[in-house]
Design a protein around this motif. Sequence first.
Motif, PDB file in Angstrom:
ATOM      1  N   ARG B 164       0.555  -1.129   0.021  1.00  0.00           N
ATOM      2  CA  ARG B 164       0.130   0.037  -0.165  1.00  0.00           C
ATOM      3  C   ARG B 164       0.769   1.354  -0.128  1.00  0.00           C
ATOM      4  N   LYS B 165       0.052   2.391   0.210  1.00  0.00           N
ATOM      5  CA  LYS B 165       1.145   3.720   0.078  1.00  0.00           C
ATOM      6  C   LYS B 165       1.779   3.663   1.497  1.00  0.00           C
ATOM      7  N   PHE B 166       2.954   4.349   1.465  1.00  0.00           N
ATOM      8  CA  PHE B 166       3.896   4.655   2.533  1.00  0.00           C
ATOM      9  C   PHE B 166       4.121   5.930   2.778  1.00  0.00           C
ATOM     10  N   LYS B 167       3.707   6.742   3.846  1.00  0.00           N
ATOM     11  CA  LYS B 167       3.945   8.061   4.201  1.00  0.00           C
ATOM     12  C   LYS B 167       5.148   8.270   5.260  1.00  0.00           C
ATOM     13  N   ILE B 168       5.788   9.118   4.966  1.00  0.00           N
ATOM     14  CA  ILE B 168       6.896   9.508   5.952  1.00  0.00           C
ATOM     15  C   ILE B 168       6.944  11.143   6.306  1.00  0.00           C
ATOM     16  N   ALA B 169       7.037  11.515   7.612  1.00  0.00           N
ATOM     17  CA  ALA B 169       7.172  12.975   7.910  1.00  0.00           C
ATOM     18  C   ALA B 169       8.289  13.005   8.756  1.00  0.00           C
ATOM     19  N   VAL B 170       8.975  14.015   8.486  1.00  0.00           N
ATOM     20  CA  VAL B 170      10.068  14.530   9.331  1.00  0.00           C
ATOM     21  C   VAL B 170      10.196  15.829   9.976  1.00  0.00           C
ATOM     22  N   ILE B 171      10.356  15.835  11.396  1.00  0.00           N
ATOM     23  CA  ILE B 171      10.192  17.180  12.230  1.00  0.00           C
ATOM     24  C   ILE B 171      11.688  17.277  13.064  1.00  0.00           C
ATOM     25  N   SER B 172      11.755  18.348  13.701  1.00  0.00           N
ATOM     26  CA  SER B 172      12.711  18.540  14.607  1.00  0.00           C
ATOM     27  C   SER B 172      12.427  19.522  15.789  1.00  0.00           C
ATOM     28  N   ALA B 173      11.428  19.635  15.830  1.00  0.00           N
ATOM     29  CA  ALA B 173      10.890  20.722  17.030  1.00  0.00           C
ATOM     30  C   ALA B 173       9.964  19.749  18.041  1.00  0.00           C
ATOM     31  N   PRO B 174      10.052  20.275  19.217  1.00  0.00           N
ATOM     32  CA  PRO B 174       9.021  19.340  20.450  1.00  0.00           C
ATOM     33  C   PRO B 174       7.626  19.442  19.966  1.00  0.00           C
ATOM     34  N   GLU B 175       7.442  20.792  19.611  1.00  0.00           N
ATOM     35  CA  GLU B 175       5.711  20.735  19.293  1.00  0.00           C
ATOM     36  C   GLU B 175       5.657  20.049  17.737  1.00  0.00           C
ATOM     37  N   ASP B 176       4.729  19.439  17.764  1.00  0.00           N
ATOM     38  CA  ASP B 176       4.467  18.627  16.191  1.00  0.00           C
ATOM     39  C   ASP B 176       3.385  19.481  15.559  1.00  0.00           C
ATOM     40  N   ARG B 177       3.876  19.979  14.356  1.00  0.00           N
ATOM     41  CA  ARG B 177       3.001  20.485  13.516  1.00  0.00           C
ATOM     42  C   ARG B 177       2.823  19.741  12.164  1.00  0.00           C
ATOM     43  N   ALA B 178       3.213  18.237  12.321  1.00  0.00           N
ATOM     44  CA  ALA B 178       3.063  17.715  10.919  1.00  0.00           C
ATOM     45  C   ALA B 178       2.471  16.559  11.163  1.00  0.00           C
ATOM     46  N   ALA B 179       1.505  16.439  12.060  1.00  0.00           N
ATOM     47  CA  ALA B 179       0.698  15.101  12.564  1.00  0.00           C
ATOM     48  C   ALA B 179       1.733  13.784  12.487  1.00  0.00           C
ATOM     49  N   LEU B 180       2.566  13.727  13.161  1.00  0.00           N
ATOM     50  CA  LEU B 180       3.836  13.089  12.814  1.00  0.00           C
ATOM     51  C   LEU B 180       3.639  11.575  13.042  1.00  0.00           C
ATOM     52  N   ARG B 181       2.886  11.323  14.193  1.00  0.00           N
ATOM     53  CA  ARG B 181       2.393   9.923  14.419  1.00  0.00           C
ATOM     54  C   ARG B 181       1.303   9.463  13.969  1.00  0.00           C
ATOM     55  N   TRP B 182       0.925  10.002  12.904  1.00  0.00           N
ATOM     56  CA  TRP B 182      -0.129   9.547  12.166  1.00  0.00           C
ATOM     57  C   TRP B 182       0.374   9.087  10.784  1.00  0.00           C
ATOM     58  N   HIS B 183       1.594   8.937  10.714  1.00  0.00           N
ATOM     59  CA  HIS B 183       2.385   8.482   9.352  1.00  0.00           C
ATOM     60  C   HIS B 183       2.876   7.016   9.667  1.00  0.00           C
ATOM     61  N   ASP B 184       2.952   6.550   8.649  1.00  0.00           N
ATOM     62  CA  ASP B 184       3.494   5.011   8.419  1.00  0.00           C
ATOM     63  C   ASP B 184       5.038   5.094   9.359  1.00  0.00           C
ATOM     64  N   CYS B 185       5.527   6.110   9.003  1.00  0.00           N
ATOM     65  CA  CYS B 185       7.035   6.084   9.524  1.00  0.00           C
ATOM     66  C   CYS B 185       7.287   7.788   9.773  1.00  0.00           C
ATOM     67  N   ALA B 186       7.623   7.987  11.070  1.00  0.00           N
ATOM     68  CA  ALA B 186       7.826   9.207  11.443  1.00  0.00           C
ATOM     69  C   ALA B 186       9.071   9.385  12.144  1.00  0.00           C
ATOM     70  N   LEU B 187       9.750  10.757  11.829  1.00  0.00           N
ATOM     71  CA  LEU B 187      11.313  10.822  12.271  1.00  0.00           C
ATOM     72  C   LEU B 187      11.107  12.171  13.068  1.00  0.00           C
ATOM     73  N   ARG B 188      11.689  12.220  14.088  1.00  0.00           N
ATOM     74  CA  ARG B 188      11.912  13.415  15.037  1.00  0.00           C
ATOM     75  C   ARG B 188      13.586  13.524  15.250  1.00  0.00           C
ATOM     76  N   ILE B 189      13.887  14.530  14.452  1.00  0.00           N
ATOM     77  CA  ILE B 189      15.506  14.694  14.584  1.00  0.00           C
ATOM     78  C   ILE B 189      15.598  15.080  16.186  1.00  0.00           C
ATOM     79  N   VAL B 190      16.577  14.230  16.847  1.00  0.00           N
ATOM     80  CA  VAL B 190      17.116  14.694  18.171  1.00  0.00           C
ATOM     81  C   VAL B 190      18.492  14.670  18.486  1.00  0.00           C
ATOM     82  N   ARG B 191      18.912  14.965  19.414  1.00  0.00           N
ATOM     83  CA  ARG B 191      20.479  15.057  19.815  1.00  0.00           C
ATOM     84  C   ARG B 191      20.643  14.321  20.894  1.00  0.00           C
TER      85      ARG B 191
END
Lengths: 140, 544
Positions: B164-191
């Motif tokens: 099926r389709k596969f959706k990826i989102a990438v953010i790097s902030a604590p506030e999630d403006r991209a509906a991150l965890r509603w994606h098949d694969c979600a990436l948050r940049i951290v240190r």
Amino acid sequence: MADFRYRDDQPHEEPAVTLDAFLEQPDATAVRLEAGEDARRLIPFLDRLQLIEISFPRFRDGRGFSSARILREAGYKGELRAEGDVLIDLLFFMRRCGFDSFVSQHSLNPADVEAALNRYSHVYQNATDEAVPIWKLRHG
Amino acid sequence: MYQYDKYDQGMVDARVEEFRDQVRRRIAGDINDDQFKPLRLKNGLYLQLHAYMLRVAIPYGTFNSVQMRKLADIARKYDRGYGHFTTRQNIQYNWIKLEEAPDILAELATVEMHAIQTSGESIRNISADQYAGAAADEICDPRPWAELIRQATTFHPEFSYLPRKFKIAVISAPEDRAALRWHDCALRIVRNGKGEEGFEVYAGGGMGRTPFIAYKIRDFLPAQQIFSYLQAILRVWNLHARRDNIHKQRMKILVHELGEEEFRRQVEEEFQTFLALATDFPQAEYDRIAAYFTPPPFETGLGDEIDRSDPDFALWVDRQVVAHKVPGYAIANISLKPIGGIPGDISAEQMDIVADLAERYSFDEIRATHAQNLVLPHVRKADLYAVWQALDAAGLASVNLDLVTDIIACPGLDYCSLANARSIPLAQKISERFANMERQLDIGELKIKISGCINACGHHHAGQIGILGVDRKGTENYQLLLGGSGAEDTSQAKITGPGFDEAGIVDAVERTVERYRELREPGERFLDTYRRVGLDPFKEAIYG
């Protein structure tokens, strides 16, 4: 015989047996994997296999792409054939995943096949073919 | 922002010719419609109720004035003078002719745009935080990684015929403006503790008829290994997903059936295989891409004063303008939700105006948001008044960011061949019901999301108030859901009870809002009150 074959060696004529039959018949040299069968079960026998045929029952079923790569990445050097609902627009990806012969249930126009295989002069990522990814070309 | 080199350009040009050839073979009858369908879908072309719809990729939601003007030209030349921004930061055209689609793709290619993998069973366009590179709360700009992933996943030979389709989102902030965890694969940049960049990785999210919120599969993945890890996830799914029922083939179903631990174990095992193949892009390639995202030449020493003497402007500033990481600058949100309008729609003339403003006032950058609005990410505070005046003259100065009239809605039965009910007229009626500005401000943050069928393109599962259109014995019926979130406090909305007809659902929304106003404690948003008191007090208000 394959409709399209991209190998220099002689075509292998022994009929392919099923995976179950192969695992019980240690001297067979050609095997057919149905979609969903675990390609990794063949890894112990890759040295003596000369033909592995992977079935594409429906063109939308892309499991065979992963099976092909797994076999090539494990070192398989023999003929790797895609068989079934093989359409022109799958061929480029199939070649990149290591397939080197095709038997299609459709009649594929050789000119269209040639065009489809040569459409893209570059690729973005490594696969199991020899193509050099764009990132490597960029950095020499 | 990123610019194509000869290789990138060669890829999109070849794609145009490939699609032209596929259309030729379809028209000649060499391939049937069943065989053509996945090919056109991989180029964003859907067959809808009245015409073909073309979805154009806006990678990670970033584009410039030249691209926006091209989108306006296409709207005028090939469509009916408008376009529609979607919940995945893309734009779609609703009235496309099949035989013209290759020409549109060719026009897009002249401005470094395409429709590659915007639909079909493929790795879709990467989405990202719309404030990337501007947000005061981000740890770095996520877009270089999004671009690297875009390239790595374009025409991926193993993963172009996915279950099926596969959706990826990438953010790097604590506030999630991209509906991150509603994606098949979600990436948050951290240190990590050593200051190294990496990804927090989430897998198995998605809306549709069986919603799941993605679970955290990795706390920290070294950034350089992202392509190996993505391929590992994709291979596990590609090999083991069901292939017998299209409604059960998304990765979320496999994750659910295997269980999080077993899915993780298999991914980690496959990850070792991919690491050994050394397919990850080298640091030098990341650096090359990242160089395109160096911050624009911001002026220093600018003041933070904004002249608020015009009350309408002050109102807009208070709602639509967000803090920028650089002193003297601001992020300006452009609402595509005028009262009574169609959420996400924009005319060609408005596109041209936004393009002009971006060029003049925002270092030539525009962003599309998953909430179907636009953003000028880098505006000098001193220029905000001029920007607002131009937006106001163009009908683009609505004040409603995250308010009750900032409604997300899918195209619904007005366009979509999958829909069971109309979404757009409902969004328009709710918007009109709550048109009063003072009332909207009093209600505060309230995100309404409307889908015209269970496929959930209008994100109703993530709506603080969600509405799902269904077909009940041949008539449109709307279910009401409460308590969802697509932000960092992700949650799935719950159905309140029996559905309503169109007039009834608007009343039900209003009763829900009024009950919130009765129940709320100081400072509570709708969602906070809902979480504190639960569903029952709302049910009582809705069903009496």
